[in-house]
Design an enzyme around this catalytic site. Structure first.
Site: not given
Length: 173
Positions: A100, A162
Site C-alpha cells: 500500500h 546490502r
C-alpha cells in the site's frame, strides 16, 4: 476486486485446499504443475513446487526449467512473478508483489512484478518486495529483505539487503 477475479480466486482456493496442498511431497510434482498450468501458470520442464507453497494467483506465475519453490513459500502474485531457469526460492520466503502507498491516508494498493533471473537463489525466510529484480546468479541471504534490485552474481544480506560479496563463476571453485 472484480467479481470475475473473486470467482477465479475462490475456485483456485478450493483446488489448492483439496487437490494441491494435500499431495505427497515427491510423488505428485507433475500433478501440482498440471494444476497450476490449468490456472494459467507457465511452468517450465522439471520445475518443483512444494505442496506447502502458497500461490495467490497462479495465472501471474512463470517458472523456467528446473526452477524451485520450497516449503512454505508465499507467492503474493498480485502482479507477475517470473523465475528463470534453475532459480530457487527456499523455505518460508515471501515474494510480495503488492503493498500500500503509505504516503497517503487512503493507502491505495500498488503492485509491481518481481523477476528472479536464471540461477538466482532466494534463501530461507527472505523477503522480496514489489518491483525487485534479482539478477542472474545472485543470492539473497537467509532472512534478508530485498527492496531494491540485486546485481547479477551478487550476494546480499541483511535488512535492508546490502552487498556482501560476489559469487565466483568458476565451477571448480
Amino acid at each position: 476486486m472484480p467479481k470475475k477475479l473473486r470467482a477465479k480466486r475462490l475456485i483456485w482456493g478450493c483446488v489448492y485446499t483439496f487437490l494441491f496442498r494435500p499431495t505427497p511431497r515427491f510423488a505428485c510434482e507433475g500433478w501440482r504443475r498440471f494444476l497450476l498450468r490449468c490456472f494459467g501458470a507457465k511452468i517450465g520442464y522439471g520445475s518443483r513446487i512444494a505442496p506447502t507453497c502458497f500461490i495467490w494467483a497462479p495465472w501471474n506465475l512463470t517458472m523456467g526449467a528446473y526452477a524451485c519453490l520450497g516449503d512454505g513459500v508465499d507467492c503474493y502474485t498480485q502482479s507477475p512473478i517470473s523465475m528463470g531457469d534453475y532459480s530457487t526460492v527456499s523455505q518460508r520466503s515471501f515474494l510480495c508483489t503488492a503493498s500500500h502507498d503509505i504516503r497517503t491516508l487512503a493507502r491505495p494498493l500498488i503492485s509491481q512484478p518481481i523477476r528472479i533471473e536464471n540461477h538466482a537463489w532466494v534463501c530461507a525466510e527472505a523477503f522480496v518486495g514489489p518491483g525487485v529484480t534479482i539478477g542472474e546468479g545472485a543470492i539473497i541471504a537467509a532472512r534478508a529483505v530485498a527492496i531494491r534490485d540485486v546485481a547479477p552474481w551478487a550476494i546480499v544480506g541483511g535488512n535492508p539487503a546490502r552487498h556482501i560479496s560476489q559469487r565466483t563463476l568458476d565451477p571448480q571453485a
